[in-house]
Design a protein around this motif. Sequence first.
Motif, PDB file in Angstrom:
ATOM      1  N   ASN A 255       0.979  -1.339  -0.019  1.00 17.77           N
ATOM      2  CA  ASN A 255       0.066  -0.175  -0.010  1.00 17.77           C
ATOM      3  C   ASN A 255       0.873   1.194   0.161  1.00 17.77           C
ATOM      4  O   ASN A 255       2.006   1.272   0.357  1.00 17.77           O
ATOM      5  CB  ASN A 255      -1.002   0.003   1.301  1.00 17.77           C
ATOM      6  N   GLN A 256       0.339   2.434  -0.212  1.00 20.55           N
ATOM      7  CA  GLN A 256       1.202   3.520  -0.645  1.00 20.55           C
ATOM      8  C   GLN A 256       1.615   3.880   0.508  1.00 20.55           C
ATOM      9  O   GLN A 256       2.909   4.963   0.511  1.00 20.55           O
ATOM     10  CB  GLN A 256       0.227   4.715  -1.217  1.00 20.55           C
ATOM     11  N   TYR A 257       1.141   3.921   1.734  1.00 20.00           N
ATOM     12  CA  TYR A 257       1.747   4.338   3.055  1.00 20.00           C
ATOM     13  C   TYR A 257       2.990   3.765   3.354  1.00 20.00           C
ATOM     14  O   TYR A 257       3.986   4.202   3.618  1.00 20.00           O
ATOM     15  CB  TYR A 257       0.700   4.258   4.187  1.00 20.00           C
ATOM     16  N   LYS A 258       2.964   2.333   3.111  1.00 22.31           N
ATOM     17  CA  LYS A 258       4.210   1.749   3.427  1.00 22.31           C
ATOM     18  C   LYS A 258       4.999   1.844   2.353  1.00 22.31           C
ATOM     19  O   LYS A 258       6.495   2.046   2.683  1.00 22.31           O
ATOM     20  CB  LYS A 258       3.883   0.164   3.330  1.00 22.31           C
ATOM     21  N   TYR A 259       4.750   2.063   1.097  1.00 22.25           N
ATOM     22  CA  TYR A 259       5.762   2.665   0.123  1.00 22.25           C
ATOM     23  C   TYR A 259       6.565   3.756   0.361  1.00 22.25           C
ATOM     24  O   TYR A 259       7.603   3.906   0.262  1.00 22.25           O
ATOM     25  CB  TYR A 259       5.120   2.709  -1.059  1.00 22.25           C
ATOM     26  N   GLY A 260       5.581   4.937   0.591  1.00 23.93           N
ATOM     27  CA  GLY A 260       6.267   6.103   1.058  1.00 23.93           C
ATOM     28  C   GLY A 260       7.220   5.972   2.277  1.00 23.93           C
ATOM     29  O   GLY A 260       8.311   6.798   2.247  1.00 23.93           O
ATOM     30  N   GLY A 316       3.130   8.443   4.543  1.00 25.00           N
ATOM     31  CA  GLY A 316       4.457   7.441   4.742  1.00 25.00           C
ATOM     32  C   GLY A 316       5.585   8.176   4.661  1.00 25.00           C
ATOM     33  O   GLY A 316       6.441   7.847   5.458  1.00 25.00           O
ATOM     34  N   ARG A 317       6.064   8.991   3.801  1.00 24.82           N
ATOM     35  CA  ARG A 317       7.184   9.801   3.611  1.00 24.82           C
ATOM     36  C   ARG A 317       7.307  10.544   5.014  1.00 24.82           C
ATOM     37  O   ARG A 317       8.624  10.689   5.630  1.00 24.82           O
ATOM     38  CB  ARG A 317       7.271  10.501   2.418  1.00 24.82           C
TER      39      ARG A 317
END
Length: 336
Positions: A255-260, A316-317
């Motif tokens: 998911n994008q949060y983990k990716y960021g 996430g970042r």
Amino acid sequence: MNKFALIVCTYMRPIALLKLLESVREQSLYPNEIIIVDGSSNNHTEKVIRSNDFNNLTYHRVEEKDRGLTKQRNFGIKKLSADTEIVSFLDDDIVLTNNYFKELIQTYHIKPDAIAVGGYIKNEVVWQALKDGSYAEGKFCIDGWQRNEPLKFKVRKKLGLLPDTRPGIICSFSHGRSVSFLPPNGKVYQVEQFMGGVSSYKTEVFKKVGFSNYFEGYGLYEDVDFCIRLLPLGKLYLNTAAQLNHYHEPSGRPNQYKYGKMVIRNGWYVWRLKNNKPLLKTKFKWYAVSALQTLFRFFNVFNTSKKVEALSDTLGRISGLLGLLINKPRLPHNNP
């Protein structure tokens, strides 16, 4: 010609994998062995493999303990034939041009000092050859070719944050230009990094190094980590004539949060792995560019259709940056 193998690590992408294998079937130089390492939680990929006939292919479905990109790659290496000289890795959402392996393997003869060679993704950037030698304003130009200069690099130029190295060479404060800034001119470039999903290595290097288990699951930047640890052993090259298409299959991604969060934490890890004693100025630049790119990602909430993904990535970042103040990733023992 060297005996070479192909390892494909896959996860929940049966249709994309089939397209890749069909392009492998059409190669002018075919692998001596193909090893599929499947981390899927269902048997859909296995059914696709079993219902199609590909020469020299063996299929392995791994359990939870061996699941994840770097673990699956290390698993595949252990399955190689003893006389394999070169191993190529490809992401499962790639389609090859017909001469990909021929050009890739030939590089080891053109450059006898090569221990690793990367392939070239041709469908992600539009390049234009400059016949009269004139360079257009606002473009990135190199070796008689030009491409669009991304907005983030234009802003970085105004802020004095442009990379201090050429494309493919790791910048002192990281955030350099990737090999996508090398033109499709058929040349072979010496580099310090390339994408792990379009890579190849002499098998002898795996007697000294393996893919790091620090990078769990999706394994963002594991390829940079591995390239950095290869540098003391020999030279790395990228052959722009070994071309393929990368289609960024959405399935199987975090998911994008983990990716960021991975963008920040894994990015910090590989930066410090290469530059273990950065100057204060270098540290400032790394954090400045990371913050700037986080801001650009936040703007995608307003200027793209994928607003939720952009916001999740941004958060996430931010979490990753704040986390570095409290708990930095642990580096190998030889790095401070």
